[in-house]
Design a protein around this motif. Structure first.
Motif, PDB file in Angstrom:
ATOM      1  N   VAL A   1       0.836  -1.202   0.000  1.00  0.00           N
ATOM      2  CA  VAL A   1       0.000   0.000   0.000  1.00  0.00           C
ATOM      3  C   VAL A   1       0.873   1.256   0.000  1.00  0.00           C
ATOM      4  O   VAL A   1       0.646   2.197  -0.765  1.00  0.00           O
ATOM      5  N   TYR A   2       1.909   1.227   0.830  1.00  0.00           N
ATOM      6  CA  TYR A   2       2.773   2.399   0.968  1.00  0.00           C
ATOM      7  C   TYR A   2       3.479   2.703  -0.354  1.00  0.00           C
ATOM      8  O   TYR A   2       3.511   3.852  -0.809  1.00  0.00           O
TER       9      TYR A   2
ATOM     10  N   LEU B   1      -4.773   0.906  -6.681  1.00  0.00           N
ATOM     11  CA  LEU B   1      -3.835   2.031  -6.668  1.00  0.00           C
ATOM     12  C   LEU B   1      -2.888   1.957  -7.854  1.00  0.00           C
ATOM     13  O   LEU B   1      -2.481   2.985  -8.406  1.00  0.00           O
TER      14      LEU B   1
ATOM     15  N   TYR C   1      -1.721   4.978 -10.360  1.00  0.00           N
ATOM     16  CA  TYR C   1      -0.414   5.605 -10.617  1.00  0.00           C
ATOM     17  C   TYR C   1       0.038   5.426 -12.054  1.00  0.00           C
ATOM     18  O   TYR C   1       0.664   6.303 -12.623  1.00  0.00           O
TER      19      TYR C   1
ATOM     20  N   ALA D   1       2.538   1.930  -3.316  1.00  0.00           N
ATOM     21  CA  ALA D   1       1.578   2.406  -4.310  1.00  0.00           C
ATOM     22  C   ALA D   1       1.197   3.857  -4.030  1.00  0.00           C
ATOM     23  O   ALA D   1       1.157   4.687  -4.947  1.00  0.00           O
ATOM     24  N   LEU D   2       0.937   4.177  -2.756  1.00  0.00           N
ATOM     25  CA  LEU D   2       0.536   5.554  -2.420  1.00  0.00           C
ATOM     26  C   LEU D   2       1.654   6.527  -2.759  1.00  0.00           C
ATOM     27  O   LEU D   2       1.411   7.592  -3.339  1.00  0.00           O
ATOM     28  N   LEU D   3       2.881   6.153  -2.410  1.00  0.00           N
ATOM     29  CA  LEU D   3       3.977   7.071  -2.705  1.00  0.00           C
ATOM     30  C   LEU D   3       4.219   7.196  -4.202  1.00  0.00           C
ATOM     31  O   LEU D   3       4.612   8.258  -4.683  1.00  0.00           O
TER      32      LEU D   3
ATOM     33  N   SER E   1       5.940  -1.653  -4.092  1.00  0.00           N
ATOM     34  CA  SER E   1       4.607  -2.225  -3.962  1.00  0.00           C
ATOM     35  C   SER E   1       4.588  -3.662  -4.490  1.00  0.00           C
ATOM     36  O   SER E   1       4.063  -4.566  -3.844  1.00  0.00           O
TER      37      SER E   1
ATOM     38  N   ILE F   1       1.964   7.280  -6.422  1.00  0.00           N
ATOM     39  CA  ILE F   1       0.996   8.255  -6.943  1.00  0.00           C
ATOM     40  C   ILE F   1       1.519   9.667  -6.745  1.00  0.00           C
ATOM     41  O   ILE F   1       1.312  10.545  -7.580  1.00  0.00           O
ATOM     42  N   GLY F   2       2.216   9.875  -5.637  1.00  0.00           N
ATOM     43  CA  GLY F   2       2.656  11.229  -5.325  1.00  0.00           C
ATOM     44  C   GLY F   2       3.937  11.679  -6.028  1.00  0.00           C
ATOM     45  O   GLY F   2       4.350  12.816  -5.859  1.00  0.00           O
TER      46      GLY F   2
END
Lengths: 523, 513
Positions: free
Chosen positions: B296-297, B428, B432, B299-301, B318, B303-304
């Motif tokens: 999850v981490y 996610l 991305y 994937a979230l990063l 991920s 995106i950013g």
């Protein structure tokens, strides 16, 4: 204890038995050193350098040959029990002779001058004085460093074979005194060199006093200075003089740990390493450390090993401190010689981890480590002598920037040696670390703790070495810094050092076998 | 079976190639590239021969074995051999190396001959170490390759990377070295806990024979696991990867993320699971938690990110989370999925890094906001980038879908919550990848001066991309040949760990688990 004293005195004078072939290598070295002194007195000045270098190397090689051909078939406790020429002693003496050859080859480097480049033409002159200038102009050279080296080697050979505390002390002094003198003989930055020599001498004298006091206490305890008898006394004494034992052990160990540069007895190391002429630094780092660890092995395994539960924990703490302090302080160094000095402190800690495993495998591992580290160290310091700015050694780290770009071979060799110090596999550094850490892991919890600290300290030191490699390869060169082209002797020395580092990393079997077979003491 | 020492040859050929390349005289330095490519292609041929010689149904733990005594005093042998997992990874490495050399064709100019030669020589040396690390069946030998291969990567990043290359190279080296040194303690301890003797480091000798107190075995497991978690990389020891991946040249990044990091997950199977079955099961809850966090981490990063290379690096974090999840789910489906994922991830990351690299060489920027509308300028590049992206987000029909599905299915059989949370990673991933594609490729056509309109993919670049895309499509529709090779090894691993798949009946009745 009058009864004990009278029992120790023989009824009539007996001539001691001497196995001359066992101690022949040492006799060869003494003879060479004495001839060297005569050469200094009688040979014409302009030919002394050549004669001395040839004589010294020749002496060392002959001694090595004698050792390999005859002495190894004459394992014996000889000279009235004061020398034990056993596997450990022979392996360490042989290694010493070999490393000294490499060390002397580096000392012989002239870079086109009349005498050795690293040594002042006249040690007795005031730095910067007219006398010094005159001596330089007249072509003086301090070729007496070569016989001094031979005397130091003799002391080291005695030190690793000494089977009683008095002989050990004699060895300690014979090896130390020439080194004090040699430390003060640097050609450049002479004040620093003399300061280093004085500091080394004063602290060394203190540590000798500690050792001697400890030896006296142990004699009082056991009624003999013989290591074997001390060992027997520990197991058989009824406990009447037990109060003398532990202080005696601690004080003798302090004296020896000083010589290897273990924390908290290390404070002389960076200063002496930085101030001494660089080839002498290399010789000291490799050979003094080897000799002192030889003595520590013998004292702890043969002599006072049987009450090790009383003092082992203290030495474990010393080993851990040595690794941590050596590694951490090497991070902040800006001078390559001081950096290598702190790295040698950390390495002393790694070796102590092996010593404390108290097994046959540990003896072999420690001896292998000493050989591997010695060869790498001498070669590394030999490269330090070559890197110059305006004629003097460029020992500040910033001066090493971009060396890889202008001098790829020199920088490549140095980077490889640094990787060996860091313990990267396929170098001798890794094999050696494995050889000392494995017995420690096997020895129990304290061993495992020390090894964990050891690998973490290795990671820290790796950072230091890698930073130096980054500096050499990934940054812009400093203008004016050059690597001088070495002459044949020091090229041979560096090549040998690098070769040993490679071979002991990739095909260590033969040396390990030799060290393993030699790893037992005669009592 | 063939009597040729194929695995050793696969190391000797690249090393010889590297020596030849490094020894080229300045006048004929242009030959460095063809020689390097030739050496890597010969290695690929050897890898194909190894694949053919490998018999998936033989029932032996390792095949193509070579064993010679190396340092008997330490119990060390020079022992090579492969099971299905190792073989698949070696073949992947052998395919990706020539692709990377071809992709790196114009990375360096011939004007600096020393630099130019060393670049290709280092890649070949790295290939030899990659083969060695997967083929080693002696724990000590594995450790030697594991540490030694850091050196070529370190120089590839530190000498040839971007502006922050020194920082990235040192960070990479220190993380890996620290992890590796911790592992060294465990490596030593394993020998003494095993049968010992002159070949006491052989995996075959050690499997099932590592004895000791539960606590000691768990500590040894932890020592190995930390090293592999750094390598893989898992949250929270992943921070070196984005820096290394963005500063390295794309070809180096592919070898680093696509192949070398697999050593981490491969090591978890080979050493953590097979040598310490009990400790692995003990650690499973923690490892699964870390894996899910990584999924999850990362994937979230991703995106950013505004830097394309960093984005791809975070997607890998991920994906490595998924691989670890599959490994520690301890089901045959999850294990097969994780192993297949390792291969697929190698190809999909390679495609993303290399095509993004082609884009960067055209425009000179790694920042996503600097782009837009490029599908109108370079349609083939955009199209292949989209396919690579879709592979990364696991579109059905492309290979990663198969492996991601297997991992989630395998995990769900035993750990439902973990599987459900990890499934978020797929959603996610779509975000991305598609956001990046949208920002970079779609939109109004960018304005270029008449004489500087970027060209579409050249022939060389198409040859780089074609084999990789072919790999995802083929493996997406027909993964059976690879799974057939992997499955026996996965079964062996499960037998060694002593777990069996939860049967549906048990699942229905045992709702407590």
């Amino acid at each position: 204890m009058p009864a004990v004293v009278s029992a120790a005195l023989p009824a009539a004078f007996e001539q001691v038995q001497i196995d001359y072939l066992a101690i022949a290598p040492m006799m060869v070295v003494v003879a060479g050193a004495l001839v060297g002194v005569l050469v200094e007195a009688f040979a014409p000045r302009e030919r002394r350098h050549g004669i001395q270098v040839g004589l010294t190397i020749g002496t060392l090689l002959v001694a090595l040959a004698v050792l390999a051909v005859w002495s190894r078939d004459h394992l014996a406790v000889t000279l009235g029990g004061s020398m034990a020429i056993d596997g450990v002693a022979l392996f360490l003496q042989g290694t010493l002779l070999g490393l000294s050859v490499i060390g002397v080859l580096v000392m012989a480097e002239r870079f086109g001058g009349t005498g050795s480049d690293a040594f002042t033409p006249m040690g007795a002159s005031t730095p910067g004085s007219a006398q010094e200038t005159a001596a330089t102009r007249a072509g003086y050279a301090t070729s007496e460093v070569f016989p001094l080296t031979l005397f130091a080697v003799l002391g080291m050979m005695v030190f690793v074979a000494a089977n009683d505390l008095i002989t050990m002390f004699v060895g300690l002094e014979v090896l130390s005194l020439p080194l004090y003198v040699m430390t003060g003989l640097a050609r450049r930055r002479r004040l620093l060199s003399q300061e280093a020599a004085l500091k080394y001498f004063l602290l060394g004298a203190f540590s000798s006093a500690f050792f001697l006091f400890g030896a006296a206490l142990l004699y009082g305890y056991a009624g003999s200075s013989d290591l074997g008898r001390i060992g027997t006394a520990i197991t058989t004494n009824a406990g009447e003089l037990d109060g003398l034992l532990l202080p005696g052990v601690v004080l003798t160990l302090v004296g020896l740990l000083f010589k290897v540069g273990a924390v908290p007895f290390h404070s002389w190391t960076p200063d002496a390493y930085q101030g001494a002429p660089t080839p002498v630094t290399g010789f000291m780092a490799a050979c003094t450390k080897l000799a002192a660890f030889g003595a520590i092995l013998r004292l702890t395994y043969v002599g006072v090993g049987s009450n090790r539960w009383d003092w082992q924990l203290g030495v474990v703490v010393v080993a851990i401190l040595t690794m941590v302090v050596g590694a951490v302080l090497s991070v902040t160094q800006t001078d390559v010689k001081r950096l290598l000095a702190y790295s040698s402190v950390a390495h002393a800690g790694f070796i102590l981890v092996g010593v404390l495993a108290f097994s046959k495998a540990a003896i072999g591992g420690v001896m292998f480590y000493l050989l591997a580290y010695g060869a790498t160290t001498i070669a590394a310091f030999a490269i330090v002598t070559m890197v110059r700015q305006d004629g003097s050694e460029a020992s500040h780290l910033s001066q090493w920037a971009g060396l890889g770009r202008n001098h790829p071979v020199v920088a490549g060799a140095f980077a490889f040696l640094l990787l060996a110090f860091a313990g990267i596999p396929l170098t001798s550094g890794f094999t050696a670390k494995f050889a000392t850490f494995a017995p420690a892991v096997q020895s129990g919890t304290a061993g495992v703790v020390m090894v964990v600290v050891g690998v973490l300290a290795s990671a820290v030191t790796a950072f230091v070495y890698v930073r130096l490699i980054v500096l050499m390869y990934f940054t812009e060169p400093t203008p004016g810094v050059v690597a001088l082209t070495p002459s044949v002797p020091s090229t041979v020395a560096i090549t040998l050092g690098v070769l040993i580092t490679v071979v002991a990393g990739v095909f260590p079997t033969w040396v390990l076998q030799l060290a393993g077979n030699a790893s037992s003491f005669l009592l | 079976m063939t009597s040729l020492p194929l695995l050793t040859l696969m190391m000797v050929v690249p090393v010889l190639g590297a020596v030849v390349v490094a020894a080229l005289p300045t006048g004929s330095v242009r030959l460095a590239r063809p020689v390097a490519l030739g050496a890597s292609l010969v290695t690929l041929v050897l890898a194909v021969l190894a694949w053919v010689a490998f018999d998936a149904g033989s029932g032996r733990m390792f095949q193509l074995t070579e064993t010679h005594s190396w340092i008997p005093q330490f119990g060390v042998s020079y022992a090579l051999g492969v099971d299905g997992i190792a073989l698949a990874l070696i073949v992947m490495a052998a395919i990706l190396t020539p692709v990377c050399i071809l992709a790196a064709w114009n990375d360096e100019v011939v004007d600096t001959p020393g630099r130019f030669k060393r670049y290709f020589a280092l890649m070949l040396v790295l290939e030899a170490f990659m083969v060695g690390v997967f083929a080693a069946t002696d724990v000590f030998l594995f450790y030697v390759f594991f540490e030694a291969m850091l050196i070529p990567v370190y120089f590839l990043i530190g000498l040839y990377g971007g502006p922050q290359r020194q920082y990235a190279a040192v960070k990479f080296l220190l993380f890996s070295l620290a992890g590796g040194l911790v592992m060294l303690v465990s490596v030593i301890a394993v020998y003494f806990a095993g049968p010992g003797g002159e070949n006491g480091f052989l995996v075959e000798q050690l499997v099932g024979n590592v004895n000791g107190s539960t606590g000691a075995l768990r500590w040894m497991f932890v020592g190995f696991f930390i090293a592999f978690a750094v390598k893989a990389p898992m949250w929270p020891v992943h921070t070196w990867l984005p820096d290394a991946a963005t500063e390295a040249r794309p070809a180096t990044a592919v070898l680093l993320v696509g192949v070398l990091d697999k050593v981490g997950t491969y090591g978890m199977i080979r050493f953590c699971l097979q040598l310490f079955p009990e400790a692995s099961q003990w650690a499973t809850p923690v490892v699964l938690t870390l894996a899910v966090i990584s999924v999850v981490y990362g994937a979230l990063l991703a995106i950013g990110q505004t830097d394309m290379m960093r984005l791809i690096a975070f997607t890998s974090i991920s994906h490595f989370g998924f691989i670890v999840l599959g490994i520690f789910a301890m089901t045959s489906v999850g294990g097969a999925g994780a192993n297949l994922y390792m291969i697929n991830h190698g190809f999909s990351t390679a495609a993303l890094f290399l095509i993004a690299g082609f884009l960067v060489t055209r425009h000179g920027s790694k920042r996503i906001p600097d782009y837009g509308g490029w599908q109108r300028v370079t349609p083939v590049l955009a199209g292949t980038f989209l396919v690579a992206g879709l592979s990364s987000l696991a579109l059905p029909g492309l290979s990663t879908f198969v492996s991601e599905f297997l991992v989630l299915q395998g995990t769900f059989m035993r750990y439902k919550v973990a599987a459900v949370i990890a499934a978020l990673g797929i959603v996610l991933a779509a975000l991305y990848i598609l956001l990046m594609y949208q920002r970079v490729m779609t939109g109004p056509k960018p304005a270029f001066p008449e004489d500087a309109v970027p060209a579409d993919l050249s022939h060389r670049e198409r040859w780089v991309v074609a084999p990789i895309i072919a790999a995802f499509v083929v493996l997406g529709f027909y993964p059976k040949p690879v799974l057939d090779v992997l499955n026996p090894a996965v079964r062996t691993t499960m037998e060694i760990v002593g777990v069996t798949d939860p049967s549906p009946a048990a699942e229905a009745s045992g709702s407590a688990k």
